[in-house]
Write a protein that holds these residues in place. Structure first.
Motif, short mmCIF file in Angstrom:
data_model
loop_
_atom_site.label_atom_id
_atom_site.label_comp_id
_atom_site.label_asym_id
_atom_site.label_seq_id
_atom_site.Cartn_x
_atom_site.Cartn_y
_atom_site.Cartn_z
N UNK A 251 -5.83 5.39 6.66
CA UNK A 251 -6.76 6.42 6.18
C UNK A 251 -6.27 7.05 4.88
N UNK A 252 -4.97 7.26 4.77
CA UNK A 252 -4.41 7.84 3.54
C UNK A 252 -4.67 6.90 2.36
N UNK B 47 1.42 10.03 -1.76
CA UNK B 47 0.75 8.74 -1.61
C UNK B 47 -0.73 8.84 -1.94
N UNK B 48 -1.37 9.91 -1.52
CA UNK B 48 -2.80 10.05 -1.69
C UNK B 48 -3.19 10.26 -3.15
N UNK B 49 -2.35 10.95 -3.91
CA UNK B 49 -2.74 11.34 -5.27
C UNK B 49 -2.34 10.32 -6.34
N UNK C 171 5.63 7.51 6.30
CA UNK C 171 6.21 6.58 7.26
C UNK C 171 6.22 7.15 8.68
N UNK C 172 6.04 8.46 8.81
CA UNK C 172 6.02 9.09 10.13
C UNK C 172 4.65 9.06 10.78
N UNK C 173 3.63 8.59 10.05
CA UNK C 173 2.27 8.53 10.60
C UNK C 173 2.07 7.23 11.37
N UNK D 132 0.79 -1.22 0.00
CA UNK D 132 0.00 0.00 0.00
C UNK D 132 0.82 1.27 0.00
N UNK D 133 1.50 1.53 1.10
CA UNK D 133 2.21 2.80 1.25
C UNK D 133 3.55 2.81 0.52
N UNK D 134 3.87 3.96 -0.05
CA UNK D 134 5.23 4.24 -0.52
C UNK D 134 5.87 5.05 0.60
N UNK D 135 6.54 4.34 1.50
CA UNK D 135 6.94 4.92 2.78
C UNK D 135 7.82 6.17 2.68
N UNK D 136 8.76 6.26 1.72
CA UNK D 136 9.60 7.47 1.68
C UNK D 136 8.88 8.71 1.13
N UNK D 137 7.67 8.51 0.53
CA UNK D 137 6.97 9.63 -0.10
C UNK D 137 6.06 10.33 0.91
N UNK D 138 5.64 11.53 0.54
CA UNK D 138 4.78 12.33 1.41
C UNK D 138 3.35 11.81 1.40
#
Length: 511
Positions: free
Chosen positions: A421-422, A368-370, A412-414, A358-364
């Motif tokens: 949620x993102x 990630x959302x867009x 990754x900081x969330x 799911x997440x691209x951890x190094x990205x904002x």
């Protein structure tokens, strides 16, 4: 006759032994633009389970990472066995007897189970080389003690998520630590596996080990925890014995308000069939899956871990295309060989594992959302209309109450729940007609769960067709119009909402 000095030493030792195993006082932790923890405290006694509760972003995992030596606080005191300590890193914490099982598993997939457990502690032979036979033997002994049936020589990449979780637990136990931190350890476990884990925890308690247990599942709190503490918005709220409060008391402490309906299922106008699946199969994984999905319907997909639920979802979205069978959308046969094909037909898919798929951890957060929405509707003459994209992402952030100081913050900081949620926001921004949700509320607190459930119900009311996979039977029963049950790659039945209950679902799931 004992001297006064010796007696004083004995008294000090007894005081330490009788006192808290771990004490946290006045801890403050800041990240750029946000105060994650402010003047929090925690006290853990030997031979007890202390549950840590709070909404996503409340600071639970941040405090645990401080205790595990991963983060250094700006101020505050940590006392271990009565002595004030400063932890210089995770290895320092381990050497002092503190081990942590993280919410996001961190095993090395191309190494064996035994190699993962004993890394940096491998037994050596007379030549100074790793003694693989001894390492496998140690692992078998450890697994026998914990009643875990996994081959130590299997590479981790071949294990299920649940099996990997058990390996993480065994690895933490192998350090013989007296402080054990468990961050959402049951998120990927079946009811049988949860019962197994609780048996392990009770055995550890009997040996005097103190366990800090982070969970969003209220039933687990009352079954396994001796006491609990609640955090809200990075601050300490209170501590109580588990037998002194009710579920509603805890929720009120966590969110600062009452939640009257966890499953706000609203009536929807269920109309024409939008998706038809006939004889869908994937060799060696699942076989002969057939069902219809209608506009405005929420179709729950239930079954034990390993039943093939997620595999069916991945086949529908083209992640691992089916080897046989037919898929029709709006009555027309379609071929879905990739996620791009699925998205062209108005499909969206929230995957089960946010970290791996799911997440691209190094990205904002914004990036990630867009990612999924940069299609034709947001591209003009080959250029992205970034202002419009930013506005839509900001609105979705408000809708889902993503806790972050900025959309430019790295994802990754969330907290895990805010990452989830993102990802939900990412797919809702594509305005899907068919929405596939695999464990949409895993790792999300009770307040956010109600919000996600309300959002799903609202989408169904707008005509979106939803397939929702969940391991939590109350969620499936509370949100679904119909429930399809699977067992070992086969569909064993479809139940209407009015006739479904936990007993009938489990009978079909364990058939």
């Amino acid at each position: 006759m004992i001297s006064e000095r010796t007696q004083a030493a004995i008294d000090r030792f007894k005081s330490k032994a009788d006192g808290p195993l771990l004490e946290i006082e006045g801890i403050r932790k800041e990240f750029p633009g946000v105060v994650a923890l402010d003047d929090v405290r925690l006290s853990l006694r030997r031979g007890t389970v202390h549950a840590l509760m709070g909404e996503n972003g409340a600071g639970k995992s941040t405090l645990m990472k401080i205790i595990a030596g991963i983060y250094t606080p700006e101020r505050g005191t940590i006392r271990l066995r009565g002595d004030e300590v400063t932890l210089s890193g995770p290895l320092d914490a381990l050497e002092r007897g503190i081990a942590m099982i993280h919410q996001e598993l961190a095993l090395m997939p191309y190494m064996t189970v035994a190699e993962n457990i004993w890394i940096r502690r491998e037994p050596l032979n007379r030549l100074g080389l790793v003694d693989h036979a001894a390492m496998a033997r140690r692992t078998r002994d450890l697994f026998a003690r914990l009643n875990i049936a996994i081959d130590p020589l299997t590479e981790v990449r071949f294990l299920t998520v649940a099996q990997r979780q058990m390996v993480e637990i065994a690895k933490a136990v192998s350090y013989d630590s007296d402080v054990l931190i468990m961050d959402e350890p049951t998120s990927a476990l079946t009811e049988t596996e949860v019962a197994h884990l609780f048996a392990i925890i009770r055995d550890l308690k009997s040996r005097g080990i103190g366990i800090v247990y982070i969970t969003h599942k209220m039933n687990e709190l009352f079954e396994i925890a001796d006491e609990f503490s609640v955090f809200r918005d990075g601050r300490y709220v209170g501590t109580h014995a588990s037998n002194e409060v009710t579920r509603d008391d805890i929720i009120r402490m966590m969110v600062g308000r009452d939640i009257t309906d966890m499953f706000p299922k609203e009536p929807a106008d269920i109309s024409d069939t939008i998706l038809s699946v006939d004889g869908l199969s994937l060799d060696g994984v699942f076989h002969d899956i057939s069902f219809d999905l209608r506009k405005g319907e929420i179709l729950g997909l239930a079954g034990l871990v390993g039943s093939g639920r997620s595999n069916v979802a991945e086949a529908l979205f083209g992640v691992t295309p089916a080897t046989s069978g037919r898929i029709r959308i709006d009555g027309q046969a379609v071929r879905i060989a990739s996620p791009a094909d699925a998205m062209k037909h108005g499909m969206a898919f929230l995957t089960e594992d946010r970290k791996e798929t799911g997440c691209f951890l190094p990205l904002s957060i914004l990036e990630n959302m867009q990612l999924a929405m940069l299609q034709d509707q947001n591209v003009r003459l080959g250029f992205v209309e970034q202002r419009a994209v930013n506005r839509q992402c900001a609105e979705m952030r408000e809708t889902l109450r993503v806790k972050t100081p900025s959309m430019d913050e790295r994802i990754e900081n969330l907290s895990g729940g805010n990452q989830q949620k993102v990802l939900i926001a990412r797919w809702l921004l594509t305005r899907p007609r068919i929405l596939i949700l695999d464990e949409p509320t895993r790792g999300i607190d009770v307040g956010a769960k109600a919000e996600i459930h309300r959002l799903i119900s609202r989408l169904a009311g707008q005509g979106v067709a939803v397939i929702m996979i969940s391991s939590e039977l109350p969620e499936v029963l509370g949100m679904s119009d119909r429930i399809m049950v699977m067992h070992e790659g086969h569909m064993t039945g479809i139940l209407d909402r009015a006739e479904a209950d936990q007993v009938k679902i489990m009978e079909l799931a364990a058939r």
